[in-house]
Design an enzyme around this catalytic site. Structure first.
Site, PDB file in Angstrom:
ATOM      1  N   SER A 122       0.842  -1.498  -0.147  1.00 43.93           N
ATOM      2  CA  SER A 122      -0.322   0.020  -0.106  1.00 43.93           C
ATOM      3  C   SER A 122       0.710   1.320  -0.288  1.00 43.93           C
ATOM      4  CB  SER A 122      -1.030   0.543   0.927  1.00 43.93           C
ATOM      5  OG  SER A 122      -1.828  -0.286   0.731  1.00 43.93           O
ATOM      6  N   GLN A 123       0.676   2.460  -0.453  1.00 46.24           N
ATOM      7  CA  GLN A 123       0.761   3.397   0.108  1.00 46.24           C
ATOM      8  C   GLN A 123       1.329   3.704   1.308  1.00 46.24           C
ATOM      9  OE1 GLN A 123      -1.444   6.266  -1.967  1.00 46.24           O
ATOM     10  NE2 GLN A 123      -0.306   8.437  -1.601  1.00 46.24           N
TER      11      GLN A 123
END
Length: 218
Positions: free
Chosen positions: A68-69
């Site tokens: 994930s970012q």
């Protein structure tokens, strides 16, 4: 494996810059920012892509999944309000980066992954890095009832609805953070369990996650 796990001034400096990016984007919890700033995200990348590790972007990790970012990790983690020794259920282990952030904050993590290749890889790597959550292979949309209740539940994939099974496994006073929507985009939803059958729900910002697969999902 040790050759891969090098953390020099370049990576440390990149993490400091990443923390400032997250702060400017609105992350306020200093404990979360400290955890992000001390966690070697490049350890979860092939060395070829280390130059991507501290950009505020998601990145493919195989099996159709992504790491994930960092902003998304920080955003979800901040919403959980982790306290030391919180019992946390994580739906979607992935590469284990989010797992490590939770553990840095003092959580006792129960994490479940449905992709066997990711599960086996992460189960090997995280203990090598010094993190030993409780690993499970299976359908995360069903939770892990045998170890419920949980103080916090975090879902790292987009769900069409909030699975009822997860709400049942949440302790009274507990929080679930889950992206809910269609397969293209979701709204981040937080639910505080105020009683056995009573909940306080908040719908927040728009995100895009890989879809949650399972009996109670897609």
């Amino acid at each position: 494996m040790a050759y891969k796990y090098i953390d020099n001034y370049r990576e440390q400096g990149a993490r400091k810059k990443l923390v400032e990016v997250l702060r400017k984007k609105g992350i306020e919890d200093e404990n979360v920012l400290t955890a992000i700033g001390s966690m070697q995200r490049h350890y979860f990348f092939d060395e070829t892509f280390w130059n991507q590790a501290y950009k505020d972007i998601a990145f493919p990790i195989g099996a159709g999944q992504t790491i994930s970012q960092p902003y998304t990790v920080a955003y979800q983690t901040e919403l959980l309000h982790i306290r030391k020794d919180d019992k946390v259920l994580e739906i979607g282990t992935g590469c284990g980066y989010q797992t490590c952030i939770l553990m840095k904050l003092g959580a006792k993590v129960y994490t479940i992954e449905r992709q066997k290749t990711l599960y086996e890889h992460t189960k090997q790597v995280l203990p090598y890095l010094g993190y030993k959550p409780n690993f499970f292979l299976g359908d995360g949309s069903r939770g892990i009832a045998g170890h419920a209740p949980y103080n916090k539940i975090i879902v790292t994939a987009g769900a069409p609805t909030v699975p009822e099974e997860l709400l049942k496994q949440l302790a009274i006073g507990g929080i679930i953070v889950i992206p809910v929507g269609d397969e293209s985009q979701q709204k981040m939803v937080t639910i505080l369990k105020t009683g056995e059958h009573d909940y306080e729900k908040h719908v927040l910002d728009t995100f895009r996650f890989v879809p949650l697969k399972g009996e109670n999902a897609w």
